[in-house]
Design a protein around this motif. Sequence first.
Motif, PDB file in Angstrom:
ATOM      1  N   GLY A 199       0.784  -1.231   0.000  1.00  8.48           N
ATOM      2  CA  GLY A 199       0.000   0.000   0.000  1.00  8.48           C
ATOM      3  C   GLY A 199       0.810   1.271   0.000  1.00  8.48           C
ATOM      4  N   TYR A 200       2.140   1.162  -0.009  1.00  9.01           N
ATOM      5  CA  TYR A 200       2.974   2.358   0.097  1.00  9.01           C
ATOM      6  C   TYR A 200       2.743   3.333  -1.055  1.00  9.01           C
ATOM      7  CZ  TYR A 200       7.100   5.353   0.042  1.00  9.01           C
ATOM      8  OH  TYR A 200       7.931   6.445   0.002  1.00  9.01           O
ATOM      9  N   ASP A 201       2.607   2.834  -2.258  1.00  8.51           N
ATOM     10  CA  ASP A 201       2.514   3.716  -3.430  1.00  8.51           C
ATOM     11  C   ASP A 201       1.352   4.693  -3.336  1.00  8.51           C
ATOM     12  OD1 ASP A 201       4.748   2.609  -4.513  1.00  8.51           O
ATOM     13  OD2 ASP A 201       3.693   1.303  -5.923  1.00  8.51           O
ATOM     14  N   THR A 202       0.228   4.280  -2.765  1.00 12.01           N
ATOM     15  CA  THR A 202      -0.928   5.178  -2.686  1.00 12.01           C
ATOM     16  C   THR A 202      -1.038   5.889  -1.341  1.00 12.01           C
ATOM     17  OG1 THR A 202      -2.399   3.375  -1.968  1.00 12.01           O
ATOM     18  CG2 THR A 202      -2.228   3.790  -4.355  1.00 12.01           C
ATOM     19  N   ASN A 203      -0.161   5.537  -0.398  1.00 14.19           N
ATOM     20  CA  ASN A 203      -0.206   6.162   0.927  1.00 14.19           C
ATOM     21  C   ASN A 203       1.052   6.956   1.268  1.00 14.19           C
ATOM     22  OD1 ASN A 203      -2.716   5.101   2.625  1.00 14.19           O
ATOM     23  ND2 ASN A 203      -2.009   3.389   1.351  1.00 14.19           N
ATOM     24  N   LYS A 204       2.027   6.981   0.384  1.00 10.30           N
ATOM     25  CA  LYS A 204       3.329   7.548   0.711  1.00 10.30           C
ATOM     26  C   LYS A 204       3.306   9.045   0.978  1.00 10.30           C
ATOM     27  CE  LYS A 204       4.626   7.826  -4.190  1.00 10.30           C
ATOM     28  NZ  LYS A 204       5.579   7.326  -5.210  1.00 10.30           N
ATOM     29  N   HIS A 205       2.247   9.729   0.559  1.00 10.03           N
ATOM     30  CA  HIS A 205       2.180  11.180   0.780  1.00 10.03           C
ATOM     31  C   HIS A 205       1.516  11.542   2.101  1.00 10.03           C
ATOM     32  CE1 HIS A 205      -1.754  10.106  -0.741  1.00 10.03           C
ATOM     33  NE2 HIS A 205      -2.229  11.308  -0.446  1.00 10.03           N
ATOM     34  N   LEU A 206       1.066  10.546   2.839  1.00  8.41           N
ATOM     35  CA  LEU A 206       0.231  10.793   4.022  1.00  8.41           C
ATOM     36  C   LEU A 206       0.986  10.551   5.329  1.00  8.41           C
ATOM     37  CD1 LEU A 206      -2.977   8.983   2.757  1.00  8.41           C
ATOM     38  CD2 LEU A 206      -2.649  11.464   2.936  1.00  8.41           C
ATOM     39  N   LEU A 207       0.839  11.501   6.260  1.00 14.07           N
ATOM     40  CA  LEU A 207       1.339  11.379   7.621  1.00 14.07           C
ATOM     41  C   LEU A 207       0.151  11.512   8.558  1.00 14.07           C
ATOM     42  CD1 LEU A 207       3.889  11.287   9.528  1.00 14.07           C
ATOM     43  CD2 LEU A 207       3.722  13.794   9.587  1.00 14.07           C
ATOM     44  N   TRP A 208       0.033  10.585   9.503  1.00 18.64           N
ATOM     45  CA  TRP A 208      -1.090  10.602  10.453  1.00 18.64           C
ATOM     46  C   TRP A 208      -0.547  10.909  11.841  1.00 18.64           C
ATOM     47  CZ3 TRP A 208      -5.500  10.523   7.888  1.00 18.64           C
ATOM     48  CH2 TRP A 208      -5.524   9.912   6.625  1.00 18.64           C
ATOM     49  N   THR A 209      -1.141  11.868  12.540  1.00 19.36           N
ATOM     50  CA  THR A 209      -0.588  12.329  13.812  1.00 19.36           C
ATOM     51  C   THR A 209      -1.637  12.356  14.919  1.00 19.36           C
ATOM     52  OG1 THR A 209      -1.066  14.666  13.399  1.00 19.36           O
ATOM     53  CG2 THR A 209       1.026  13.797  12.567  1.00 19.36           C
ATOM     54  N   GLU A 210      -1.130  12.417  16.132  1.00 20.30           N
ATOM     55  CA  GLU A 210      -1.986  12.570  17.312  1.00 20.30           C
ATOM     56  C   GLU A 210      -1.167  13.266  18.387  1.00 20.30           C
ATOM     57  OE1 GLU A 210      -4.686   9.823  20.360  1.00 20.30           O
ATOM     58  OE2 GLU A 210      -3.787   8.951  18.561  1.00 20.30           O
ATOM     59  N   GLY A 211      -1.755  14.222  19.056  1.00 19.03           N
ATOM     60  CA  GLY A 211      -1.035  14.936  20.096  1.00 19.03           C
ATOM     61  C   GLY A 211      -1.975  15.415  21.188  1.00 19.03           C
ATOM     62  N   SER A 212      -1.408  15.690  22.337  1.00 20.77           N
ATOM     63  CA  SER A 212      -2.211  16.193  23.457  1.00 20.77           C
ATOM     64  C   SER A 212      -1.318  17.008  24.386  1.00 20.77           C
ATOM     65  CB  SER A 212      -2.862  15.043  24.232  1.00 20.77           C
ATOM     66  OG  SER A 212      -1.863  14.172  24.755  1.00 20.77           O
ATOM     67  N   VAL A 213      -1.966  17.833  25.196  1.00 21.27           N
ATOM     68  CA  VAL A 213      -1.274  18.691  26.153  1.00 21.27           C
ATOM     69  C   VAL A 213      -1.898  18.476  27.527  1.00 21.27           C
ATOM     70  CG1 VAL A 213      -0.703  21.069  26.799  1.00 21.27           C
ATOM     71  CG2 VAL A 213      -0.739  20.405  24.378  1.00 21.27           C
ATOM     72  N   HIS A 214      -1.070  18.403  28.532  1.00 16.72           N
ATOM     73  CA  HIS A 214      -1.522  18.270  29.918  1.00 16.72           C
ATOM     74  C   HIS A 214      -2.582  19.331  30.214  1.00 16.72           C
ATOM     75  CE1 HIS A 214      -1.429  18.188  34.289  1.00 16.72           C
ATOM     76  NE2 HIS A 214      -0.578  17.165  34.279  1.00 16.72           N
ATOM     77  N   ARG A 215      -3.663  18.916  30.856  1.00 20.00           N
ATOM     78  CA  ARG A 215      -4.797  19.824  31.071  1.00 20.00           C
ATOM     79  C   ARG A 215      -4.437  21.066  31.881  1.00 20.00           C
ATOM     80  NH1 ARG A 215      -7.918  15.439  34.864  1.00 20.00           N
ATOM     81  NH2 ARG A 215      -6.596  15.617  36.723  1.00 20.00           N
ATOM     82  N   ASP A 216      -3.391  20.985  32.701  1.00 22.49           N
ATOM     83  CA  ASP A 216      -2.990  22.138  33.518  1.00 22.49           C
ATOM     84  C   ASP A 216      -2.001  23.055  32.809  1.00 22.49           C
ATOM     85  OD1 ASP A 216      -4.579  21.156  35.569  1.00 22.49           O
ATOM     86  OD2 ASP A 216      -2.910  20.068  36.518  1.00 22.49           O
ATOM     87  N   HIS A 217      -1.654  22.724  31.565  1.00 26.38           N
ATOM     88  CA  HIS A 217      -0.623  23.510  30.875  1.00 26.38           C
ATOM     89  C   HIS A 217      -1.068  23.938  29.474  1.00 26.38           C
ATOM     90  CE1 HIS A 217       2.559  22.770  33.897  1.00 26.38           C
ATOM     91  NE2 HIS A 217       1.882  21.657  34.112  1.00 26.38           N
ATOM     92  N   ARG A 218      -2.358  24.017  29.261  1.00 26.35           N
ATOM     93  CA  ARG A 218      -2.865  24.428  27.954  1.00 26.35           C
ATOM     94  C   ARG A 218      -2.877  25.949  27.821  1.00 26.35           C
ATOM     95  NH1 ARG A 218      -7.547  19.816  28.381  1.00 26.35           N
ATOM     96  NH2 ARG A 218      -6.118  18.069  28.057  1.00 26.35           N
ATOM     97  N   ARG A 219      -2.983  26.397  26.582  1.00 26.08           N
ATOM     98  CA  ARG A 219      -3.015  27.817  26.250  1.00 26.08           C
ATOM     99  C   ARG A 219      -1.724  28.528  26.642  1.00 26.08           C
ATOM    100  NH1 ARG A 219      -7.772  29.010  24.248  1.00 26.08           N
ATOM    101  NH2 ARG A 219      -7.275  31.243  24.282  1.00 26.08           N
ATOM    102  N   ARG A 220      -0.623  27.805  26.527  1.00 21.91           N
ATOM    103  CA  ARG A 220       0.705  28.378  26.801  1.00 21.91           C
ATOM    104  C   ARG A 220       1.638  28.222  25.600  1.00 21.91           C
ATOM    105  NH1 ARG A 220       1.964  26.376  33.059  1.00 21.91           N
ATOM    106  NH2 ARG A 220      -0.126  26.780  33.896  1.00 21.91           N
ATOM    107  N   GLY A 221       1.096  27.819  24.469  1.00 26.53           N
ATOM    108  CA  GLY A 221       1.907  27.670  23.273  1.00 26.53           C
ATOM    109  C   GLY A 221       2.533  26.310  23.079  1.00 26.53           C
ATOM    110  N   ILE A 222       2.198  25.339  23.947  1.00 25.00           N
ATOM    111  CA  ILE A 222       2.806  24.011  23.811  1.00 25.00           C
ATOM    112  C   ILE A 222       2.329  23.329  22.534  1.00 25.00           C
ATOM    113  CG2 ILE A 222       2.964  21.718  24.838  1.00 25.00           C
ATOM    114  CD1 ILE A 222       2.883  23.002  27.578  1.00 25.00           C
ATOM    115  N   GLY A 223       1.032  23.366  22.265  1.00 24.44           N
ATOM    116  CA  GLY A 223       0.514  22.743  21.054  1.00 24.44           C
ATOM    117  C   GLY A 223       1.133  23.340  19.802  1.00 24.44           C
TER     118      GLY A 223
END
Length: 353
Positions: free
Chosen positions: A85-109
Amino acid sequence: MTNRWTPVEVDATTAGPDFWTRYHAYRRLRHAETRPDDPIRPDRVIEDGMKRNDPFEIHYRYEISNGGKMLSWFTAEATRPGAPGYDTNKHLLWTEGSVHRDHRRRGIGRSWIPIVLEIMDRHSYTTVGIECEEESGHAFLKWIGAEAKLTGAENRLKLADVDWAVMRRWVEEGRKGSPDTKFESYDGRLPESMLEDYAPQISSMLNTIPFEDLDHGEIVETPAMIKEWFARMDMSGEAGHWMMTREPDGVISGITDMYYAPYSPTIVHQGFTGVRPDARGRGLGKWLKAAMAIHLHELYPNAEWFTTDNAGSNAPMLAINAKMGFKTYRVGSEYQITRDRLAARLQELAGAF
């Protein structure tokens, strides 16, 4: 744009005890925030899975920590060059991220954007996907310019509310409506001898899943990929269950599979359910889903819920699930943004901060 947060790449195979201590503490905090009523995967299961070499996907992992405490966790994955499946998926990057609930809205994301671009430039990915089910995440992704391309939901069935007489009727109607169709059932693992036949047929059905506006490649399953998946299940002690209908010519016309983990005895997870387009309208999906529900209800008497993920546009499957009694548990979206648009947004932010 400047910030004081420094992402650090993590190699799970060489990470020491200090990393795992802060990672599991962060993972428990996130679990309590997002899935407080569900059992959590044991530390050993998580560590074994992250340390095992993946021959089919590349994994990128980063943390932001301060004073021995993890503040943010970011992962990305992509199809490995040369993998099916590489030929049809090679352009794709899948990501997931999160920030500690006590440290949001500080530019970490925001600090993850240069990392994403660096990964994309290094490996020529042109589109990045990000899954999200939390309001803060939706707001952040829209702010950076990503667009929701696929909306779906986790739906759950409370087994105490199931009308088992209806399930038995669906099974009987399926048998009578397709008397020449063979019904097959497998517990634990699929026999290795059938994987050469099974892999291309499940691949064909998986590619009928509605993906709405999501940029995606071909889904390819091979015997080697299935055996790797089974090896990972062996590490965690999970049991798989498969039911399928097979036509007289040997073609698999319908499949459903579910998975039970001993560390999550009250929730059984639905994997895939699908019926070939040329076999629809005969009640095969209802037959398969009902037979599996009856079987697992008997096999796992302590199970209280079945859970499944469905695209919002998958009307046939949603209709069956609704008749069984599944109800929406949480809704999420898959966002995507191109590399060029993300880079332009980073330039805008650099001028604003």
